[in-house]
Design a protein around this motif. Sequence first.
Motif, PDB file in Angstrom:
ATOM      1  N   LEU A  82       0.503  11.551   0.536  1.00 18.85           N
ATOM      2  CA  LEU A  82       1.644  11.658   1.446  1.00 18.85           C
ATOM      3  C   LEU A  82       1.752  13.071   1.997  1.00 18.85           C
ATOM      4  O   LEU A  82       1.449  14.051   1.317  1.00 18.85           O
TER       5      LEU A  82
ATOM      6  N   ASP B 239       1.116  13.281  -7.028  1.00 17.38           N
ATOM      7  CA  ASP B 239       0.429  12.766  -5.839  1.00 17.38           C
ATOM      8  C   ASP B 239      -1.077  13.023  -5.909  1.00 17.38           C
ATOM      9  O   ASP B 239      -1.858  12.323  -5.260  1.00 17.38           O
TER      10      ASP B 239
ATOM     11  N   MET C 271       4.196   5.255 -19.708  1.00 18.89           N
ATOM     12  CA  MET C 271       5.238   6.273 -19.894  1.00 18.89           C
ATOM     13  C   MET C 271       6.146   6.384 -18.680  1.00 18.89           C
ATOM     14  O   MET C 271       7.352   6.581 -18.819  1.00 18.89           O
ATOM     15  N   SER C 272       5.572   6.257 -17.472  1.00 14.42           N
ATOM     16  CA  SER C 272       6.410   6.448 -16.288  1.00 14.42           C
ATOM     17  C   SER C 272       7.323   5.253 -16.053  1.00 14.42           C
ATOM     18  O   SER C 272       8.392   5.392 -15.482  1.00 14.42           O
ATOM     19  N   THR C 273       6.906   4.073 -16.517  1.00 17.77           N
ATOM     20  CA  THR C 273       7.767   2.898 -16.345  1.00 17.77           C
ATOM     21  C   THR C 273       8.666   2.663 -17.560  1.00 17.77           C
ATOM     22  O   THR C 273       9.623   1.904 -17.473  1.00 17.77           O
ATOM     23  N   GLY C 274       8.324   3.276 -18.669  1.00 20.73           N
ATOM     24  CA  GLY C 274       9.074   3.013 -19.898  1.00 20.73           C
ATOM     25  C   GLY C 274       8.755   1.637 -20.482  1.00 20.73           C
ATOM     26  O   GLY C 274       9.514   1.121 -21.290  1.00 20.73           O
ATOM     27  N   GLN C 275       7.638   1.030 -20.067  1.00 21.19           N
ATOM     28  CA  GLN C 275       7.312  -0.330 -20.507  1.00 21.19           C
ATOM     29  C   GLN C 275       6.086  -0.348 -21.420  1.00 21.19           C
ATOM     30  O   GLN C 275       5.198   0.491 -21.273  1.00 21.19           O
TER      31      GLN C 275
ATOM     32  N   LYS D 281       5.443  -5.381 -11.796  1.00 22.28           N
ATOM     33  CA  LYS D 281       5.903  -4.071 -11.329  1.00 22.28           C
ATOM     34  C   LYS D 281       4.950  -2.968 -11.794  1.00 22.28           C
ATOM     35  O   LYS D 281       4.510  -2.122 -11.014  1.00 22.28           O
TER      36      LYS D 281
ATOM     37  N   ARG E 103       1.631  -2.727  -9.996  1.00 16.36           N
ATOM     38  CA  ARG E 103       1.571  -2.036  -8.698  1.00 16.36           C
ATOM     39  C   ARG E 103       1.030  -0.611  -8.849  1.00 16.36           C
ATOM     40  O   ARG E 103       0.501  -0.041  -7.908  1.00 16.36           O
ATOM     41  N   LEU E 104       1.209  -0.055 -10.040  1.00 14.18           N
ATOM     42  CA  LEU E 104       0.787   1.342 -10.255  1.00 14.18           C
ATOM     43  C   LEU E 104      -0.715   1.444 -10.528  1.00 14.18           C
ATOM     44  O   LEU E 104      -1.231   2.541 -10.723  1.00 14.18           O
TER      45      LEU E 104
ATOM     46  N   THR F  75      -2.814   0.855  -8.356  1.00  9.10           N
ATOM     47  CA  THR F  75      -3.377   1.419  -7.134  1.00  9.10           C
ATOM     48  C   THR F  75      -2.333   2.321  -6.501  1.00  9.10           C
ATOM     49  O   THR F  75      -1.184   2.361  -6.932  1.00  9.10           O
ATOM     50  N   ARG F  76      -2.777   3.063  -5.503  1.00  9.25           N
ATOM     51  CA  ARG F  76      -1.887   4.011  -4.848  1.00  9.25           C
ATOM     52  C   ARG F  76      -2.175   3.912  -3.361  1.00  9.25           C
ATOM     53  O   ARG F  76      -3.309   4.163  -2.942  1.00  9.25           O
ATOM     54  N   PRO F  77      -1.165   3.511  -2.571  1.00  9.53           N
ATOM     55  CA  PRO F  77      -1.435   3.360  -1.137  1.00  9.53           C
ATOM     56  C   PRO F  77      -1.884   4.686  -0.524  1.00  9.53           C
ATOM     57  O   PRO F  77      -1.467   5.755  -0.976  1.00  9.53           O
TER      58      PRO F  77
ATOM     59  N   ARG G  85      13.842   4.278 -16.258  1.00 15.40           N
ATOM     60  CA  ARG G  85      12.867   4.156 -17.337  1.00 15.40           C
ATOM     61  C   ARG G  85      13.537   3.696 -18.637  1.00 15.40           C
ATOM     62  O   ARG G  85      13.007   2.869 -19.357  1.00 15.40           O
TER      63      ARG G  85
ATOM     64  N   LYS H 285      14.911  -3.142 -18.536  1.00 13.77           N
ATOM     65  CA  LYS H 285      14.002  -3.992 -19.295  1.00 13.77           C
ATOM     66  C   LYS H 285      13.842  -5.345 -18.605  1.00 13.77           C
ATOM     67  O   LYS H 285      12.778  -5.945 -18.661  1.00 13.77           O
TER      68      LYS H 285
ATOM     69  N   ARG I  78       9.582   6.295  -2.820  1.00 13.53           N
ATOM     70  CA  ARG I  78       8.494   6.390  -3.808  1.00 13.53           C
ATOM     71  C   ARG I  78       8.824   5.582  -5.055  1.00 13.53           C
ATOM     72  O   ARG I  78       7.991   4.854  -5.584  1.00 13.53           O
TER      73      ARG I  78
ATOM     74  N   TRP J  21       7.316   0.952  -6.746  1.00 15.21           N
ATOM     75  CA  TRP J  21       6.843   0.196  -7.926  1.00 15.21           C
ATOM     76  C   TRP J  21       7.921  -0.695  -8.524  1.00 15.21           C
ATOM     77  O   TRP J  21       7.618  -1.788  -8.995  1.00 15.21           O
TER      78      TRP J  21
ATOM     79  N   GLU K   6       6.322   7.472   4.000  1.00 13.80           N
ATOM     80  CA  GLU K   6       6.860   7.033   2.705  1.00 13.80           C
ATOM     81  C   GLU K   6       7.243   5.557   2.740  1.00 13.80           C
ATOM     82  O   GLU K   6       7.070   4.838   1.760  1.00 13.80           O
TER      83      GLU K   6
ATOM     84  N   PHE L  77       4.121   3.578   2.558  1.00 11.51           N
ATOM     85  CA  PHE L  77       3.644   3.699   1.175  1.00 11.51           C
ATOM     86  C   PHE L  77       4.353   2.661   0.304  1.00 11.51           C
ATOM     87  O   PHE L  77       3.730   1.922  -0.460  1.00 11.51           O
TER      88      PHE L  77
ATOM     89  N   ALA M  47       3.380  -0.948   1.266  1.00 15.38           N
ATOM     90  CA  ALA M  47       2.015  -1.300   0.856  1.00 15.38           C
ATOM     91  C   ALA M  47       1.991  -1.766  -0.594  1.00 15.38           C
ATOM     92  O   ALA M  47       1.203  -2.639  -0.964  1.00 15.38           O
ATOM     93  N   ARG M  48       2.860  -1.188  -1.415  1.00 11.72           N
ATOM     94  CA  ARG M  48       2.881  -1.626  -2.811  1.00 11.72           C
ATOM     95  C   ARG M  48       3.739  -2.863  -3.015  1.00 11.72           C
ATOM     96  O   ARG M  48       3.429  -3.717  -3.829  1.00 11.72           O
TER      97      ARG M  48
END
Lengths: 438, 403
Positions: free
Chosen positions: A231, A248, A400-404, A420, A423-424, A426-428, B330, B334, B365, B369, B391, B394, B397-398
Amino acid sequence: MLDKSTRRDFLRQSTAIGTGAIILPQLIPSTALGMGGKVAPSDRIVMGCIGTGSQGTGNLREFLKNHLDRVQFIAICDVDAKHAANAKGVIDTANKNSDCKAYGDYREFLEKEKLDGVSIALPDHWHGLIYTAAANKKLDVYGEKPLARTIHDGQAIVSAAKRNNIVWQTGSWQRSRENFRRGAELAVNGRVGKVTRVEVGLPNGNRGVGTPPIKEVPAELNWEMWLGPALKVPYRGISHWDWRWILDYSGGQLTDWSGHHIDIAQWGIGMERSGPIEIAGEAVYPTDGIYNAPVEYDFLCKYANGIEMRVANEARIEKGAGATWYGDKGWIHVNRGNTLTASDPKILEEVIADNEIHLYKSTDHIGNFLDCVKSRGETVAPVDIAHRSISVGLLGEIAMSTGQKIQWDPVKQEIIGNPKASRLLTRPYRQPWNVPTI
Amino acid sequence: MKKLVKYLFVFVALVVVLTSCTGGASYKALIITGQNNHNWKSSSPILKEVLLQTGLFTAEIAKSPEKGGDMNSFNPDFSKYNVVIIDYNGESWSEKTKAAFVEYVKNGGGVVSYHAGDNSFPDWKEYNEMIGLGGWGGRSQKDGPYVYFKGDKMVIDTAAGSGGAHGKRHEFEIKARNVEHPILKGLPQRWIHGTDELYAKLRGPGKNMEIIATAYSDTAKGGTGRSEPILMVINYGKGRIFHTTLGHPDKEGGPALQCVGFITTFQRGAEWAASGKVTQKIPYDFPTAAGSSYRLDYKELTLEEDLNKISQYDITKSTKYFTDLQTRIRKESKTADDFAKFEKAMVKVLENSSASDDGKKLLLRELSWMGSDISVSAIKELAKNPNLKDEAEFALARLSPSK
């Protein structure tokens, strides 16, 4: 003279390559290929560099220092004209001429230069595009770790490398150091008993610089091209080296070092071509400023065979940085500084019998790449293993970033039941760049 | 005797019923103040406010006479309370009041010694046994050893010297020494505390005391170069004492009290002192080893308040509120409904024409997700804005890869 692809095909056919769980040493002495004496200049491997910052130039110097007899660099490419000029100077000095070509756009570099191989050292967000482009040009690649910024990009790189039958060496040079190889070999052969857990300590993160003011882009830097698929953001004086603190471009120390200690750790449990099935953990993120990669991180990976691997910043790990395999009869620890220790020193004297697992032995990482460029054999740090090493770090980042808690299928390379988090994977990319296809 | 126990039980049950009728609060807290070399006029109302925020306490403030006043007139009925907070560092109480306080604690009353609470009453033996360690007021080797940590070991140091010191105020790292203690359970093992005094060289009897958290007193900041006790728990008779050295108050309160680490440990310590257990949730904004965390008005921000801050967001100033939002998502998401709750609130900011583009960029951003169809039309609208196009694309796309 054979043309390049024919020469390669010939060499490939004439070299038996062992595959499977047991990787046999594949160091083929150059004498076996009729290269025992001096190599004629015209037979030298012709290479170029993309990315000539500190790591790229460091790699270049290594090539030139020890292997000038069999490799010749003729061109470089960098979005920073100062870096490019500096690297050109290094090459011209080695070549004793001023012929090295310097490019600012890798597409032009790949189009115009006739090369055998390329040494690439770029911020992670560029790996997907440039590694696949180099592979599609059928160039052999010495490419820096981590293999990719996302698991999808990594899959695309692996498939491009395989499709084009190129030789690939990842800059995971610890594989060519005897303490790491020997530690992993002892562990994988059960010299600490059955390994039940592994601990991996990687460097602590960087708390940050706040948000520096917007600055004029230096004349030598093509900022738009530096950002590439990432970006668009204004230039704040953060580019070279410090990109690793911004998500990024990188996943921070965790992904930066996945291609080192995680890579070694999976080697020692025979999982270097597979991966965990469950990943969960927590990270500590900077609370302010533009650096947003974890300052601290700690996650647990469970493998299908029951082994648990904990990956954390070194402050959280008992033995600090490095990899430690714990079995029911003891432990083995490896780290930089030639460290190889064990719960009982006798473990380190153990002999590995002929019928046991012998890990690939390379003592010169760049030399191993050049050997394989000639032999068409597999390197000590091939592309698919590099992909599996960084996948662990990237899955940890997602957890870690999703907490899942992430359930992972290492065969299909899919996150199970969590659209959800998936989706992470890949990165557009920002237009006009497109995410490479697998 | 049996009858007495029965009556007592009925009485206690009645008290519980009556107090639970007063807004659901379980415990009664009394904050004692009125004399202090610190800004008690700012600190005591803040302590009261943060206790009330838990929903567990009713809280009253009892002011002593001013210095030189008639201390005989100061006799709070401690026995009415579950926990007494000492925000006091002044003249001795009357013998009667002191005796009543000792009785209260011996019988199971809770105490929180807050910041300079451990400066007070250097000559009152029982009080010093309650707080474990103290400083200033002429304290020296006669009052007990210095107690601090060296590595993982507690050091009891009988060296001669004065008690109580602190260097320059600064942010410092607090290290939990007993993560299983109810007050600390669930908190990170290390966190950065807000700008505060780091009390050092405390000494005292240290009987029945456990140091549950320490901080390294850096010589570069005028400290001692050792890990000093910061949070302590002490048993005295049947009573429980929570001792926090944190929370130096400025005239307006200030960063030491705004620190979420201070607020949370104070709230949890008060509940533990009152009941022996802690039922409070760990707040999402508890500081981490990466950095301090402040509540400017001593209150946890609601999601709406947080998003309101993000909608005014200017990247040159701070990313704090966005980091807060990510932490909330985060820790608190759940189920699909949890995510939808956040998403709907975030979409409101996307649709708010007066919200800043910088704020919207960050939300795009995050939504990329964790979003769903709920946000797609708002994002498509933003894709028309040249400043937000990248953005927005971006995120789309996801969210809808088939686009």
